[in-house]
Design a protein around this motif. Sequence first.
Motif, PDB file in Angstrom:
ATOM      1  N   GLU A   8      56.421   3.753 -30.394  1.00 40.63           N
ATOM      2  CA  GLU A   8      56.822   2.685 -29.457  1.00 40.63           C
ATOM      3  C   GLU A   8      57.345   1.494 -30.265  1.00 40.63           C
ATOM      4  OE1 GLU A   8      57.931   0.452 -26.936  1.00 40.63           O
ATOM      5  OE2 GLU A   8      56.759   1.935 -25.804  1.00 40.63           O
ATOM      6  N   ASP A   9      58.576   1.056 -29.969  1.00 35.97           N
ATOM      7  CA  ASP A   9      59.157  -0.032 -30.765  1.00 35.97           C
ATOM      8  C   ASP A   9      58.837  -1.423 -30.224  1.00 35.97           C
ATOM      9  OD1 ASP A   9      60.815   0.533 -28.538  1.00 35.97           O
ATOM     10  OD2 ASP A   9      62.475  -0.527 -29.488  1.00 35.97           O
ATOM     11  N   GLN A  10      58.271  -1.511 -29.018  1.00 33.83           N
ATOM     12  CA  GLN A  10      57.962  -2.813 -28.434  1.00 33.83           C
ATOM     13  C   GLN A  10      56.471  -3.127 -28.608  1.00 33.83           C
ATOM     14  OE1 GLN A  10      59.291  -2.924 -24.377  1.00 33.83           O
ATOM     15  NE2 GLN A  10      61.440  -2.600 -24.917  1.00 33.83           N
ATOM     16  N   GLU A  11      56.224  -4.250 -29.269  1.00 34.02           N
ATOM     17  CA  GLU A  11      54.849  -4.641 -29.555  1.00 34.02           C
ATOM     18  C   GLU A  11      54.041  -4.862 -28.278  1.00 34.02           C
ATOM     19  OE1 GLU A  11      52.501  -8.184 -32.014  1.00 34.02           O
ATOM     20  OE2 GLU A  11      54.604  -7.715 -32.462  1.00 34.02           O
ATOM     21  N   TYR A  14      52.870  -1.587 -26.891  1.00 31.57           N
ATOM     22  CA  TYR A  14      51.805  -1.007 -27.707  1.00 31.57           C
ATOM     23  C   TYR A  14      50.457  -1.647 -27.396  1.00 31.57           C
ATOM     24  CZ  TYR A  14      48.650  -0.173 -31.551  1.00 31.57           C
ATOM     25  OH  TYR A  14      47.519   0.147 -32.283  1.00 31.57           O
ATOM     26  N   TRP A  29      50.220   3.781 -34.908  1.00 28.62           N
ATOM     27  CA  TRP A  29      51.409   3.215 -34.271  1.00 28.62           C
ATOM     28  C   TRP A  29      52.587   3.172 -35.245  1.00 28.62           C
ATOM     29  CZ3 TRP A  29      52.272  -2.707 -33.621  1.00 28.62           C
ATOM     30  CH2 TRP A  29      53.453  -2.943 -32.895  1.00 28.62           C
ATOM     31  N   LYS A  31      57.167   2.639 -35.156  1.00 31.94           N
ATOM     32  CA  LYS A  31      58.219   2.064 -34.311  1.00 31.94           C
ATOM     33  C   LYS A  31      59.531   2.830 -34.333  1.00 31.94           C
ATOM     34  CE  LYS A  31      56.473  -2.676 -34.804  1.00 31.94           C
ATOM     35  NZ  LYS A  31      56.813  -4.081 -35.170  1.00 31.94           N
ATOM     36  N   THR A  32      59.700   3.749 -35.257  1.00 39.57           N
ATOM     37  CA  THR A  32      60.962   4.478 -35.370  1.00 39.57           C
ATOM     38  C   THR A  32      60.710   5.975 -35.513  1.00 39.57           C
ATOM     39  OG1 THR A  32      61.080   4.357 -37.786  1.00 39.57           O
ATOM     40  CG2 THR A  32      62.012   2.502 -36.532  1.00 39.57           C
ATOM     41  N   LEU A  53      64.652   4.203 -28.586  1.00 38.00           N
ATOM     42  CA  LEU A  53      64.155   3.742 -29.884  1.00 38.00           C
ATOM     43  C   LEU A  53      65.311   3.271 -30.774  1.00 38.00           C
ATOM     44  CD1 LEU A  53      61.701   6.712 -30.271  1.00 38.00           C
ATOM     45  CD2 LEU A  53      60.997   4.319 -30.009  1.00 38.00           C
TER      46      LEU A  53
END
Length: 262
Positions: A8-11, A14, A29, A31-32, A53
Amino acid sequence: MSRIFVLEDQEESYFLIKRAVDNQHSLTWVKTIAEAMQTFNKDFDLALIDIELPDGDGFQFCDWIRAQKATSSIPIMFISAKGAVESRITGFSIGGDDYITKPFNIVELKARIEAKLRWKNRDIDHVLGAEGISLDLRAQHVQIQNQLDSKWSTLDLTPIEFKILNLFLNEPNKALSRDEILNKIWGDGVYVYPRSVDTHVSKLRSKLGEKSGYIKSVHGVGYKFSTENEPDDAIEDHIPSSKMTVLYHDKDLAKSVTASSG
């Protein structure tokens, strides 16, 4: 404590997932997709994957997971802002086990995560079979035995074909309606034409070769899996109408209901 992998790229998203898990499980976790391919392994119990993503889409990573023998049986849940029916269908078709849209309800997400982990951790035999057919849930492959030389060969099945055969082997000798198959393979509320079942079953039968006769047409209902020698397309409908599952067969209605439920 189970290990959950989060791509998941959105904090913000997450941390909502972290709240849903509530320290009951271990989270990893990334992000890419590039990071994910370096980090993901067979020791994870569940993968939560965003679709949009920075370096591609989550469908690519799902394909990668399913292609690796060691990780092919790990449950996958898509978490995405893409709520279109077409996106959901793609997710299930490439091997996803669940799909939830953003913004999501934390309580619902927690319930879905726990349901997937319960299924993953059930103490069951991971190999199913019938006469001359062996389905390995962990390795995600199917083998059939040739009647002439008794040798086994591996079938090249799509994720949907694998799930349909798994369903048949888990419920042998039971007449399954098309709607019931749709619900169990694609999930509730996802719009798929009922006759899509016929297309996938036809392809599965073709790949099963001499074992294709095990999948029998049930007149007025759908299909059933049986190794018994009985005529195809001549089985009486014994499923009460009250037991039939209703799907949204109006496309616009399906989209509306899907969007509101996400």
